[in-house]
Write a protein that holds these residues in place. Structure first.
Motif, PDB file in Angstrom:
ATOM      1  N   ALA A  84      15.326  66.073  33.727  1.00 45.80           N
ATOM      2  CA  ALA A  84      16.563  66.374  32.994  1.00 45.80           C
ATOM      3  C   ALA A  84      16.741  65.460  31.786  1.00 45.80           C
ATOM      4  N   LEU A  85      16.457  64.166  31.952  1.00 45.58           N
ATOM      5  CA  LEU A  85      16.592  63.236  30.834  1.00 45.58           C
ATOM      6  C   LEU A  85      15.546  63.511  29.757  1.00 45.58           C
ATOM      7  N   GLY A  86      14.349  63.931  30.178  1.00 47.46           N
ATOM      8  CA  GLY A  86      13.316  64.284  29.206  1.00 47.46           C
ATOM      9  C   GLY A  86      13.728  65.490  28.372  1.00 47.46           C
ATOM     10  N   ARG A  87      14.268  66.497  29.045  1.00 46.28           N
ATOM     11  CA  ARG A  87      14.735  67.685  28.319  1.00 46.28           C
ATOM     12  C   ARG A  87      15.909  67.335  27.400  1.00 46.28           C
ATOM     13  N   GLU A  88      16.807  66.490  27.895  1.00 49.16           N
ATOM     14  CA  GLU A  88      17.951  66.075  27.072  1.00 49.16           C
ATOM     15  C   GLU A  88      17.478  65.319  25.821  1.00 49.16           C
ATOM     16  N   HIS A  89      16.479  64.434  26.002  1.00 49.55           N
ATOM     17  CA  HIS A  89      15.959  63.642  24.880  1.00 49.55           C
ATOM     18  C   HIS A  89      15.289  64.529  23.839  1.00 49.55           C
ATOM     19  N   LEU A  90      14.706  65.635  24.295  1.00 52.16           N
ATOM     20  CA  LEU A  90      14.015  66.555  23.385  1.00 52.16           C
ATOM     21  C   LEU A  90      14.920  67.685  22.901  1.00 52.16           C
ATOM     22  N   LEU A 117       7.526  71.084  32.594  1.00 50.81           N
ATOM     23  CA  LEU A 117       8.300  70.202  33.460  1.00 50.81           C
ATOM     24  C   LEU A 117       7.628  68.836  33.600  1.00 50.81           C
ATOM     25  N   GLN A 118       6.305  68.847  33.685  1.00 55.14           N
ATOM     26  CA  GLN A 118       5.580  67.583  33.787  1.00 55.14           C
ATOM     27  C   GLN A 118       5.691  66.781  32.496  1.00 55.14           C
ATOM     28  N   ALA A 119       5.678  67.476  31.368  1.00 60.49           N
ATOM     29  CA  ALA A 119       5.844  66.786  30.085  1.00 60.49           C
ATOM     30  C   ALA A 119       7.247  66.195  29.974  1.00 60.49           C
ATOM     31  N   TYR A 120       8.271  66.946  30.394  1.00 59.11           N
ATOM     32  CA  TYR A 120       9.637  66.421  30.372  1.00 59.11           C
ATOM     33  C   TYR A 120       9.753  65.187  31.264  1.00 59.11           C
ATOM     34  N   ALA A 121       9.090  65.237  32.437  1.00 58.74           N
ATOM     35  CA  ALA A 121       9.130  64.084  33.340  1.00 58.74           C
ATOM     36  C   ALA A 121       8.495  62.864  32.687  1.00 58.74           C
ATOM     37  N   ASN A 168       6.251  61.617  41.603  1.00 57.85           N
ATOM     38  CA  ASN A 168       5.419  61.487  40.412  1.00 57.85           C
ATOM     39  C   ASN A 168       5.224  62.873  39.794  1.00 57.85           C
ATOM     40  N   ASP A 169       6.293  63.372  39.178  1.00 59.15           N
ATOM     41  CA  ASP A 169       6.312  64.747  38.673  1.00 59.15           C
ATOM     42  C   ASP A 169       5.252  65.000  37.605  1.00 59.15           C
TER      43      ASP A 169
END
Length: 386
Positions: free
Chosen positions: A67-73, A86-90, A150-151
């Motif tokens: 969620a934080l990865g998606r928010e940052h992007l 999803l793995q990239a967002y993680a 470890n997503d």
């Protein structure tokens, strides 16, 4: 519903808990705008720090990296549900997540450590024990461990499913005696199924036992759209914890001071009770939580009764068939003749040998194999009911 006296008696066990596993869902500290809810996050860390000052050990299991990865992007819309995305967002979000925790905990004089688990880390007993020793040493050092799946590298076959399950399994790793799952709801509610299939929520359930058949009937899917688990996954996690004699409280994480209220045995959230005296011990903790079966043994009705009612070992005569190829010492699932799993255990013999002795008496083992390890296929000391 449970009366007031029963609630107070049930929650009195919370006061005795020394090691808490606290699971924070991403919906807790992300606001409605899908941005970090800083006041809520700050209050939660303060709450955890107060538990630590009470002398409790706290192991955190935290969602939020994706969620934080998606928010940052900027919450990209294209391809957001694919595993590579999803793995990239993680990968983007995990470092941000840990920095948030480090920045908040330092105000209370605490250091943190990041622990990333994949499903395979808990499958193997040696790695399970290594994880336990590392976490024990961190607590001895006064460091707060923060665990996440470890997503970034986990595949569909090697996932825990969601962090609710990971939190329950963590209880077995660290010998915890209390599990708290903080979510975006106040607890578990009574539910009525309408004729059109919709669900109408009633009163909050203050306390219910993990083996109550009503429990799964009232659980439902996630409604926040931020996390991956719903109430069903939280109930299943509580049932896993209950196998180890660990009670679970499901409560609303945005409620200020919620952990302190739980510690003070206030009527907050839903307590899912467990029989502490019936909890798993030793390698059975690993069998009941971390180990993943690599094969299956179908058992006849007599064997199922003997294992369930008398705590017996599984004999060759009780095995109907073998599924999967595995060596001796492998973890196998035990199912009844209808394929319903009821136990998990360590196989004394490999699959090819079991096929040769299945349905036969133990005194025929040597004649059919030319050797004998034990008279049992799964000994009761390496067996847990599920």
């Amino acid at each position: 519903m449970t009366n007031r006296e029963e609630i107070e008696n049930g929650r009195s066990a919370i006061a005795e808990a020394e090691h808490w596993v606290v699971k924070l869902g991403s919906a807790v500290f992300l606001g409605d705008s899908r941005q970090l809810d800083r006041p809520v996050f700050t209050a939660l860390i303060e709450d955890i720090s107060k538990l630590l000052r009470r002398g409790k050990r706290v192991t955190l299991v935290s969602s939020g990296a994706v969620a934080l990865g998606r928010e940052h992007l900027g919450w990209p819309e294209d391809g957001g549900a694919s595993i590579p995305c999803l793995q990239a967002y993680a990968a983007v979000g995990q470092s941000r997540l840990m920095q948030l925790y480090a920045d908040e905990f330092v105000h209370h004089g605490h250091k943190i450590a990041q622990i990333l688990f994949s499903r395979a880390d808990l499958d193997a007993r040696r790695r399970f024990l290594n994880a336990r020793m590392t976490l024990e040493r961190l607590h001895q050092m006064g460091v707060v461990p923060i665990i996440n799946e470890n997503d970034t590298v986990a595949t569909e076959e090697l996932r825990f499913g969601d962090n609710d399950r990971l939190a329950a399994m963590t209880c077995g790793v660290v010998h915890a005696d209390m599990l708290v799952i903080l979510s975006d709801v106040e607890g578990i509610f009574e539910v009525e199924q309408a004729s059109d299939g919709s669900r109408k929520f009633g009163e909050r359930i203050a306390q219910i036992e993990a083996d109550d058949p009503h429990l799964m009937e009232i659980a439902g899917p996630s409604i926040s759209g931020v996390g991956t688990g719903g109430m069903t996954s939280k109930v299943q996690a509580a049932q896993i914890a209950a196998r180890m004699g660990v009670p679970t409280v499901i409560a609303r994480g945005k409620r200020r001071g919620v952990l302190g209220e739980i510690a003070d045995q206030k009527d907050v959230g839903t307590l899912i009770g467990a029989d502490r005296d019936a909890g798993l011990a030793g390698k059975k903790v690993w069998l009941g939580t971390g180990a993943r079966p690599v094969g299956r043994l179908l058992c006849d009705a007599g064997a199922v009764r003997a294992l369930r009612e008398r705590g017996a070992s599984l004999l060759p005569s009780g095995v109907l068939s073998v599924e999967g190829a595995f060596d001796e010492g492998a973890v196998v699932e035990l199912s009844d003749e209808h394929g319903v799993a009821f136990a998990r255990g360590i196989s004394v013999y490999g699959s090819s040998d079991i096929e040769r002795i299945a349905g036969h008496h133990s005194d025929e083992i040597v004649g059919r194999l030319g050797f004998r390890i034990l008279d049992t296929i799964v000994h009761r000391d390496g067996l847990v009911m599920i």
